[in-house]
Design a protein around this motif. Sequence first.
Motif, PDB file in Angstrom:
ATOM      1  N   LEU A  41      -9.052  -4.336  -0.652  1.00  0.00           N
ATOM      2  CA  LEU A  41      -8.236  -4.820   0.462  1.00  0.00           C
ATOM      3  C   LEU A  41      -6.781  -4.392   0.353  1.00  0.00           C
ATOM      4  O   LEU A  41      -6.179  -3.963   1.341  1.00  0.00           O
ATOM      5  CB  LEU A  41      -8.324  -6.350   0.545  1.00  0.00           C
ATOM      6  CG  LEU A  41      -9.645  -6.928   1.036  1.00  0.00           C
ATOM      7  CD1 LEU A  41      -9.623  -8.444   0.928  1.00  0.00           C
ATOM      8  CD2 LEU A  41      -9.905  -6.507   2.472  1.00  0.00           C
ATOM      9  N   LYS A  42      -6.207  -4.487  -0.833  1.00  0.00           N
ATOM     10  CA  LYS A  42      -4.798  -4.120  -0.977  1.00  0.00           C
ATOM     11  C   LYS A  42      -4.596  -2.642  -0.663  1.00  0.00           C
ATOM     12  O   LYS A  42      -3.638  -2.261   0.021  1.00  0.00           O
ATOM     13  CB  LYS A  42      -4.307  -4.433  -2.381  1.00  0.00           C
ATOM     14  CG  LYS A  42      -2.809  -4.181  -2.565  1.00  0.00           C
ATOM     15  CD  LYS A  42      -2.329  -4.671  -3.921  1.00  0.00           C
ATOM     16  CE  LYS A  42      -0.831  -4.471  -4.079  1.00  0.00           C
ATOM     17  NZ  LYS A  42      -0.343  -5.006  -5.385  1.00  0.00           N
ATOM     18  N   GLU A  43      -5.499  -1.818  -1.133  1.00  0.00           N
ATOM     19  CA  GLU A  43      -5.401  -0.385  -0.862  1.00  0.00           C
ATOM     20  C   GLU A  43      -5.490  -0.096   0.625  1.00  0.00           C
ATOM     21  O   GLU A  43      -4.721   0.702   1.170  1.00  0.00           O
ATOM     22  CB  GLU A  43      -6.515   0.352  -1.609  1.00  0.00           C
ATOM     23  CG  GLU A  43      -6.529   1.853  -1.412  1.00  0.00           C
ATOM     24  CD  GLU A  43      -7.691   2.512  -2.140  1.00  0.00           C
ATOM     25  OE1 GLU A  43      -8.214   3.511  -1.609  1.00  0.00           O
ATOM     26  OE2 GLU A  43      -8.080   2.020  -3.214  1.00  0.00           O
ATOM     27  N   VAL A  44      -6.417  -0.752   1.299  1.00  0.00           N
ATOM     28  CA  VAL A  44      -6.586  -0.556   2.736  1.00  0.00           C
ATOM     29  C   VAL A  44      -5.332  -0.989   3.492  1.00  0.00           C
ATOM     30  O   VAL A  44      -4.841  -0.282   4.378  1.00  0.00           O
ATOM     31  CB  VAL A  44      -7.817  -1.330   3.251  1.00  0.00           C
ATOM     32  CG1 VAL A  44      -7.871  -1.295   4.777  1.00  0.00           C
ATOM     33  CG2 VAL A  44      -9.098  -0.751   2.668  1.00  0.00           C
ATOM     34  N   LEU A  45      -4.808  -2.160   3.131  1.00  0.00           N
ATOM     35  CA  LEU A  45      -3.646  -2.699   3.835  1.00  0.00           C
ATOM     36  C   LEU A  45      -2.366  -1.918   3.520  1.00  0.00           C
ATOM     37  O   LEU A  45      -1.496  -1.779   4.375  1.00  0.00           O
ATOM     38  CB  LEU A  45      -3.463  -4.174   3.476  1.00  0.00           C
ATOM     39  CG  LEU A  45      -4.551  -5.110   4.016  1.00  0.00           C
ATOM     40  CD1 LEU A  45      -4.433  -6.482   3.391  1.00  0.00           C
ATOM     41  CD2 LEU A  45      -4.489  -5.196   5.527  1.00  0.00           C
ATOM     42  N   THR A  46      -2.265  -1.425   2.300  1.00  0.00           N
ATOM     43  CA  THR A  46      -1.090  -0.652   1.920  1.00  0.00           C
ATOM     44  C   THR A  46      -0.956   0.613   2.765  1.00  0.00           C
ATOM     45  O   THR A  46       0.151   1.086   3.049  1.00  0.00           O
ATOM     46  CB  THR A  46      -1.146  -0.282   0.425  1.00  0.00           C
ATOM     47  OG1 THR A  46      -1.149  -1.486  -0.348  1.00  0.00           O
ATOM     48  CG2 THR A  46       0.061   0.556   0.012  1.00  0.00           C
ATOM     49  N   SER A  47      -2.089   1.141   3.205  1.00  0.00           N
ATOM     50  CA  SER A  47      -2.049   2.341   4.043  1.00  0.00           C
ATOM     51  C   SER A  47      -1.539   2.039   5.453  1.00  0.00           C
ATOM     52  O   SER A  47      -1.157   2.942   6.192  1.00  0.00           O
ATOM     53  CB  SER A  47      -3.444   2.967   4.131  1.00  0.00           C
ATOM     54  OG  SER A  47      -4.339   2.118   4.836  1.00  0.00           O
ATOM     55  N   GLU A  48      -1.520   0.748   5.810  1.00  0.00           N
ATOM     56  CA  GLU A  48      -1.095   0.353   7.154  1.00  0.00           C
ATOM     57  C   GLU A  48       0.272  -0.319   7.175  1.00  0.00           C
ATOM     58  O   GLU A  48       0.960  -0.306   8.194  1.00  0.00           O
ATOM     59  CB  GLU A  48      -2.127  -0.608   7.767  1.00  0.00           C
ATOM     60  CG  GLU A  48      -3.517  -0.010   7.943  1.00  0.00           C
ATOM     61  CD  GLU A  48      -3.548   1.064   9.015  1.00  0.00           C
ATOM     62  OE1 GLU A  48      -2.720   1.002   9.945  1.00  0.00           O
ATOM     63  OE2 GLU A  48      -4.387   1.970   8.912  1.00  0.00           O
ATOM     64  N   PHE A  49       0.677  -0.939   6.054  1.00  0.00           N
ATOM     65  CA  PHE A  49       1.921  -1.699   6.007  1.00  0.00           C
ATOM     66  C   PHE A  49       2.778  -1.230   4.840  1.00  0.00           C
ATOM     67  O   PHE A  49       2.262  -0.932   3.761  1.00  0.00           O
ATOM     68  CB  PHE A  49       1.648  -3.197   5.857  1.00  0.00           C
ATOM     69  CG  PHE A  49       0.842  -3.792   6.978  1.00  0.00           C
ATOM     70  CD1 PHE A  49       1.464  -4.187   8.153  1.00  0.00           C
ATOM     71  CD2 PHE A  49      -0.527  -3.949   6.851  1.00  0.00           C
ATOM     72  CE1 PHE A  49       0.726  -4.738   9.188  1.00  0.00           C
ATOM     73  CE2 PHE A  49      -1.271  -4.495   7.884  1.00  0.00           C
ATOM     74  CZ  PHE A  49      -0.646  -4.885   9.056  1.00  0.00           C
TER      75      PHE A  49
END
Length: 271
Positions: A41-49
Motif C-alpha cells: 500500500l505505501k508503495e502504491v500511494l507513494t506513486s500518487e502522493f
Amino acid sequence: ACQREVGEKFLGLAVGVPGLVDHDNGVLLFAPNLKWKNIPLKEVLTSEFSAPIFVDNEANLATFGEFYFGSAYQHPDILYLSAGVGLGGGILHNTHLLRGVNGMAGELGHITMLPDGELCGCGNRGCWETLVSLRALYGHVMNGLKADPGSPLMEWSGGNMENLTLEMIISAAEMGDRVALNAFDCVGKYLGIGIASLLNVLNPDLVVFGGIMSIAWKFLEPSVSIEIEKRALLWNRSSAQVVLAQHGGDACVMGGVATVYRKIISQPTEG
C-alpha cells in the motif's frame, strides 16, 4: 484513510487497514476478512502522493485516535477493542503502542476461545472474533428465530441472515424482543470473557470499546459486566474502567490525524 491539507500541500496520508501490517514498509501482509495478502500500500500511494505515507492496522490507529482525541485522553495504559465484521485490538502501555518483535502484536481477535469452534478467516478455529462479530450476532438471531418465529425480526429480515442489520436487532431489543436480547447476551458473554482475561494479563487502567457494535453497548454491557466480575482478578477489574470510544467508527480516522501531526511535530522540517 486520513489526510490533512494546508493550501495545496498534503501534510500526510494515513491509512488504516483491517489486518496484519508491516508497519515499517507499509505492506498489508494479510487481511483475513478481505482475503488480501501482501499488498504494498505505501508503495502504491507513494506513486500518487508526495506527502509522508503511513500504513497501519486500523485498530492501532483507532487506539491512537482515542488516546489523543477521545475517551482515553491522558490514560497511559489502555486496551482498545473494535468489534464489527471482525474484532480488532490495540494495546497502549505507558503511552506507547505495543507492537511486538515484528509489529504483529495486538491481534486480539485471533485469541483462541473455542478450540473446536467456527472456522475463522485466519485459518484457525474458535477465534475470539468468531464469537463477538456481527456475523456471530446474526447467527444467534437466526437460531433464535427457529424457536420464536413470532419475533419482529422474522418479518423484518424475511428469515434471511443476509437481510439482517444491527439497527434491526437493536430496534427489536428496545421492544423487549427475546430473540434480540438473547443474541446480545450471547455475544456479550464472550466479549466479557475475553476482556476479563485481558484485564488479568495487561492490567490496563482503561478499556475502550469501539467499532460498529459499540452502538449496541447498552444491550451488551450487562453480560460483559457479569463475566468481568466473575473472571477478572479483583485488583485488575477494580483498577480498570470500560468506556465507549468517543469517536466510534471514526476512531481510526482520528488516529490517522494524530499519526500525521505527531510526525510533523517530531520532524517538522521533513517533506
